[in-house]
Write a protein that holds these residues in place. Structure first.
Motif, PDB file in Angstrom:
ATOM      1  N   ARG A 150      -4.771   8.728  -0.291  1.00  0.00           N
ATOM      2  CA  ARG A 150      -4.310   8.972   1.078  1.00  0.00           C
ATOM      3  C   ARG A 150      -5.376   9.611   1.962  1.00  0.00           C
ATOM      4  O   ARG A 150      -5.199   9.716   3.174  1.00  0.00           O
ATOM      5  CB  ARG A 150      -3.059   9.841   1.052  1.00  0.00           C
ATOM      6  N   LEU A 151      -6.479  10.079   1.385  1.00  0.00           N
ATOM      7  CA  LEU A 151      -7.636  10.607   2.136  1.00  0.00           C
ATOM      8  C   LEU A 151      -7.259  11.777   3.037  1.00  0.00           C
ATOM      9  O   LEU A 151      -7.552  11.783   4.234  1.00  0.00           O
ATOM     10  CB  LEU A 151      -8.291   9.488   2.964  1.00  0.00           C
ATOM     11  N   ARG A 152      -6.657  12.773   2.454  1.00  0.00           N
ATOM     12  CA  ARG A 152      -6.339  14.008   3.184  1.00  0.00           C
ATOM     13  C   ARG A 152      -7.127  15.181   2.600  1.00  0.00           C
ATOM     14  O   ARG A 152      -6.585  16.240   2.326  1.00  0.00           O
ATOM     15  CB  ARG A 152      -4.842  14.296   3.131  1.00  0.00           C
ATOM     16  N   GLY A 153      -8.398  14.965   2.386  1.00  0.00           N
ATOM     17  CA  GLY A 153      -9.216  15.992   1.780  1.00  0.00           C
ATOM     18  C   GLY A 153      -9.029  16.096   0.297  1.00  0.00           C
ATOM     19  O   GLY A 153      -9.497  17.054  -0.337  1.00  0.00           O
ATOM     20  N   ASP A 154      -8.342  15.133  -0.279  1.00  0.00           N
ATOM     21  CA  ASP A 154      -8.061  15.169  -1.713  1.00  0.00           C
ATOM     22  C   ASP A 154      -8.690  13.986  -2.446  1.00  0.00           C
ATOM     23  O   ASP A 154      -9.522  14.146  -3.316  1.00  0.00           O
ATOM     24  CB  ASP A 154      -6.557  15.230  -1.964  1.00  0.00           C
ATOM     25  N   SER A 155      -8.319  12.768  -2.066  1.00  0.00           N
ATOM     26  CA  SER A 155      -8.704  11.577  -2.809  1.00  0.00           C
ATOM     27  C   SER A 155      -9.963  10.932  -2.243  1.00  0.00           C
ATOM     28  O   SER A 155     -10.432  11.264  -1.152  1.00  0.00           O
ATOM     29  CB  SER A 155      -7.547  10.573  -2.795  1.00  0.00           C
ATOM     30  N   ASP A 156     -10.488   9.973  -3.015  1.00  0.00           N
ATOM     31  CA  ASP A 156     -11.734   9.294  -2.645  1.00  0.00           C
ATOM     32  C   ASP A 156     -11.594   7.815  -2.984  1.00  0.00           C
ATOM     33  O   ASP A 156     -11.442   7.444  -4.149  1.00  0.00           O
ATOM     34  CB  ASP A 156     -12.902   9.917  -3.414  1.00  0.00           C
ATOM     35  N   ASN A 157     -11.632   6.975  -1.955  1.00  0.00           N
ATOM     36  CA  ASN A 157     -11.567   5.528  -2.175  1.00  0.00           C
ATOM     37  C   ASN A 157     -12.947   4.879  -2.228  1.00  0.00           C
ATOM     38  O   ASN A 157     -13.067   3.655  -2.167  1.00  0.00           O
ATOM     39  CB  ASN A 157     -10.720   4.857  -1.091  1.00  0.00           C
ATOM     40  N   GLY A 158     -13.974   5.700  -2.336  1.00  0.00           N
ATOM     41  CA  GLY A 158     -15.321   5.162  -2.473  1.00  0.00           C
ATOM     42  C   GLY A 158     -15.740   4.368  -1.254  1.00  0.00           C
ATOM     43  O   GLY A 158     -15.546   4.790  -0.113  1.00  0.00           O
ATOM     44  N   GLU A 159     -16.312   3.200  -1.504  1.00  0.00           N
ATOM     45  CA  GLU A 159     -16.830   2.367  -0.418  1.00  0.00           C
ATOM     46  C   GLU A 159     -15.743   1.548   0.279  1.00  0.00           C
ATOM     47  O   GLU A 159     -16.029   0.821   1.235  1.00  0.00           O
ATOM     48  CB  GLU A 159     -17.892   1.413  -0.971  1.00  0.00           C
ATOM     49  N   PRO A 161       0.782  -1.237   0.000  1.00  0.00           N
ATOM     50  CA  PRO A 161       0.000   0.000   0.000  1.00  0.00           C
ATOM     51  C   PRO A 161       0.816   1.290   0.000  1.00  0.00           C
ATOM     52  O   PRO A 161       0.261   2.352   0.280  1.00  0.00           O
ATOM     53  CB  PRO A 161      -0.830  -0.124   1.281  1.00  0.00           C
ATOM     54  N   VAL A 162       2.123   1.220  -0.299  1.00  0.00           N
ATOM     55  CA  VAL A 162       2.909   2.443  -0.486  1.00  0.00           C
ATOM     56  C   VAL A 162       3.793   2.285  -1.716  1.00  0.00           C
ATOM     57  O   VAL A 162       3.994   1.183  -2.227  1.00  0.00           O
ATOM     58  CB  VAL A 162       3.761   2.821   0.748  1.00  0.00           C
ATOM     59  N   CYS A 163       4.361   3.404  -2.133  1.00  0.00           N
ATOM     60  CA  CYS A 163       4.963   3.555  -3.459  1.00  0.00           C
ATOM     61  C   CYS A 163       6.065   2.564  -3.809  1.00  0.00           C
ATOM     62  O   CYS A 163       5.955   1.803  -4.763  1.00  0.00           O
ATOM     63  CB  CYS A 163       5.523   4.973  -3.595  1.00  0.00           C
ATOM     64  N   GLY A 164       7.175   2.605  -3.057  1.00  0.00           N
ATOM     65  CA  GLY A 164       8.359   1.855  -3.439  1.00  0.00           C
ATOM     66  C   GLY A 164       8.149   0.359  -3.526  1.00  0.00           C
ATOM     67  O   GLY A 164       8.435  -0.259  -4.570  1.00  0.00           O
ATOM     68  N   GLY A 194     -10.190   2.038   4.481  1.00  0.00           N
ATOM     69  CA  GLY A 194      -8.759   2.244   4.563  1.00  0.00           C
ATOM     70  C   GLY A 194      -8.210   3.166   3.493  1.00  0.00           C
ATOM     71  O   GLY A 194      -8.941   3.735   2.679  1.00  0.00           O
ATOM     72  N   LYS A 195      -6.893   3.301   3.497  1.00  0.00           N
ATOM     73  CA  LYS A 195      -6.219   4.274   2.647  1.00  0.00           C
ATOM     74  C   LYS A 195      -4.780   3.844   2.403  1.00  0.00           C
ATOM     75  O   LYS A 195      -4.334   2.786   2.875  1.00  0.00           O
ATOM     76  CB  LYS A 195      -6.244   5.643   3.323  1.00  0.00           C
ATOM     77  N   LYS A 196      -4.058   4.684   1.680  1.00  0.00           N
ATOM     78  CA  LYS A 196      -2.636   4.467   1.456  1.00  0.00           C
ATOM     79  C   LYS A 196      -1.935   4.181   2.787  1.00  0.00           C
ATOM     80  O   LYS A 196      -2.174   4.856   3.782  1.00  0.00           O
ATOM     81  CB  LYS A 196      -2.014   5.715   0.817  1.00  0.00           C
ATOM     82  N   GLY A 197      -1.098   3.166   2.796  1.00  0.00           N
ATOM     83  CA  GLY A 197      -0.311   2.873   3.987  1.00  0.00           C
ATOM     84  C   GLY A 197      -0.844   1.743   4.835  1.00  0.00           C
ATOM     85  O   GLY A 197      -0.158   1.272   5.736  1.00  0.00           O
ATOM     86  N   ASN A 198      -2.090   1.290   4.583  1.00  0.00           N
ATOM     87  CA  ASN A 198      -2.572   0.140   5.334  1.00  0.00           C
ATOM     88  C   ASN A 198      -3.118  -0.917   4.398  1.00  0.00           C
ATOM     89  O   ASN A 198      -3.359  -0.661   3.220  1.00  0.00           O
ATOM     90  CB  ASN A 198      -3.596   0.541   6.412  1.00  0.00           C
ATOM     91  N   LEU A 199      -3.298  -2.121   4.944  1.00  0.00           N
ATOM     92  CA  LEU A 199      -3.627  -3.273   4.113  1.00  0.00           C
ATOM     93  C   LEU A 199      -5.108  -3.550   3.987  1.00  0.00           C
ATOM     94  O   LEU A 199      -5.495  -4.622   3.526  1.00  0.00           O
ATOM     95  CB  LEU A 199      -2.896  -4.512   4.638  1.00  0.00           C
TER      96      LEU A 199
END
Length: 463
Positions: A392-401, A176-179, A404-409
């Motif tokens: 990452r859900l910082r007022g920018d992105s939307d993961n819908g239903e 769940p992260v870039c590298g 969780g978010k970037k950084g967790n499984l």
């Protein structure tokens, strides 16, 4: 040759519908590929259930009829319980190939059935003409593209790819992260098997901070099949000189080595890595063209799209592979007025800027597709599009239903927008609801372009 074997197998499978003879014309391929083509045909006959009548249990009298059918064929050779054309035969213990194929000859497979006469031809040129294009976004939310239901962000060009191809509703990445996610994608292997479990630091003097040299990249593999290769955008797989793109299978590189970058050229005020005093400062380095720092004047996303279009212009007559790793919409959130003005309906600042950054990517994809069409190679170019992880859900992105978010499984970290198209081969408008993973891209690409090349390491994805 893989296409040849498959086409012949499919034609043989049609015998029950009245086919008796299948004729394949092989144009302009070398002897190694020709032999491999015959091996594909032989293996298809031996293993496909719908071809079993021609490999086992066929009555003697039918075999006798088959022998008569090919009595006038050029160099007929009997294969098991079927008849295969020039320079190949098989026996119960395996495959034997007698002699080498030559360019521009006709090879025939005859089946023992004699109901009607149908003939199918397949012509292969010196190159398959196949091209591969992999576009990866950074921190894109699952619901931030039209094909996944976005109502406020406009992605017409990405939506067109989805309409022309396949949408993977359960498309996953391996971290769940870039590298680590990139390490998995570019090797086709779970990254923890080679110790890549965290984002690497920007460490130009550390040869161990990045993708281990024990790993084969998808570009390494494609180079063995004579593909021209370009890495463009974010690398994040090591900044040491031994770990950079030109040492990992890529002919050309345009972009940056660290885990992110600022988007406006006037902020790129560090001449090279010797001026970097912190991880954040690496976001301000000048861009690299191969190993040389350059003066770039365009907004970062536009520059990456431009370089991809230029590479296609220069390499449209060759098989090529482009790994386009957009930095957008990874922070910092920065967009030009050209894209911001499209989103007057979005009042929240972060969301508006994020949407504009996604629009810049979508425009770039449109330019790339236009160039493919202009050069006459659009139909036979495979395009994959996905994000490296969830939003990452910082007022920018939307993961819908998704939770969780970037950084967790949870799903929101590893389930991403994921589509592909191949107009010449894959029917458009499909939605695939079973899980796929980014690791499958390597395995699929290998099966299509390099089936006879043995991978350096075990692949964890599937074709």
């Amino acid at each position: 040759h893989n296409d040849l074997g498959l086409a012949v197998a499919n034609s043989l499978a049609g015998v029950s519908a009245g086919a008796r003879q299948v004729e394949c014309t092989i144009n302009g391929i070398g002897e190694r590929a020709g032999n491999a083509a015959l091996e594909e045909i032989v293996m298809a006959i031996r293993t496909r259930n719908d071809l079993l009548p021609y490999s086992t249990g066929v009555k003697t009298e039918l075999l006798s009829k088959a022998s008569k059918l090919v009595s006038n064929a050029t160099f007929p050779v009997q294969f098991n319980k079927a008849i295969v054309g020039k320079n190949a035969f098989a026996h119960e213990a395996g495959i034997h190939q007698d002699g080498m194929l030559k360019n521009r000859e006709t090879y025939e497979i005859m089946t023992p059935e004699s109901v009607g006469v149908k003939k199918t031809s397949l012509v292969m040129g010196k190159h398959s003409g196949r091209h591969a294009f992999k576009e990866k976004l950074n921190d894109l939310g699952y619901a931030d593209v039209g094909f996944n239901g976005s109502k406020d962000i406009m992605t017409p060009h990405l939506d067109q790819i989805a309409a022309n191809g396949v949408v993977f509703k359960e498309g996953y990445v391996s971290y769940p992260v870039c590298g680590p996610s990139r390490a998995g994608l570019i090797t086709g292997r779970y990254q923890d098997t080679f110790g890549f479990g965290k984002n690497p630091l920007y460490a130009p003097k550390d040869p161990n901070m990045g993708l281990p040299l024990s790993e084969q990249t998808i570009a390494d593999m494609l180079k063995l099949s004579n593909y021209k290769t370009l890495a463009v955008g974010k690398w994040h797989l090591g900044a040491h000189e031994t770990l950079r793109p030109l040492k990992r299978g890529f002919d050309e590189f345009f972009g940056f080595l660290t885990g992110g970058h600022r988007y406006f050229p006037h902020e790129w005020d560090l001449e090279d890595e010797t001026k970097v005093t912190s991880q954040g400062a690496a976001y301000r380095t000048k861009l690299l063209r191969n190993e040389k720092r350059i003066e770039e004047k365009e907004y970062l996303t536009d520059a990456l799209s431009r370089e991809s279009v230029d590479f296609i212009e220069r390499n449209s007559n060759n098989p090529f592979f482009i790994y386009l790793a957009y930095n957008a919409p990874h922070g910092p959130l920065q967009a030009t007025d050209q894209y911001l003005k499209r989103y007057g309906h979005i009042k929240e600042k972060n969301r508006k800027t994020y949407a504009a950054m996604v629009s810049a990517v979508d425009d770039g994809v449109g330019n790339i597709v236009s160039k493919l069409k202009e050069k006459g190679i659009y139909e036979n170019t495979i395009i994959y599009f996905l994000s490296d992880n969830g939003g990452r859900l910082r007022g920018d992105s939307d993961n819908g239903e998704l939770r969780g978010k970037k950084g967790n499984l949870f799903e929101g970290g590893i389930r991403v927008p994921f589509v592909m198209q191949w107009p010449a081969k894959v029917k458009g408008g499909q939605i695939y609801n079973n899980p796929v993973i980014s690791l499958d891209i390597f395995a699929t690409s290998k099966a299509l372009t390099s089936p006879n090349i043995v991978s350096k390491n075990e692949l964890h994805g599937v074709n």
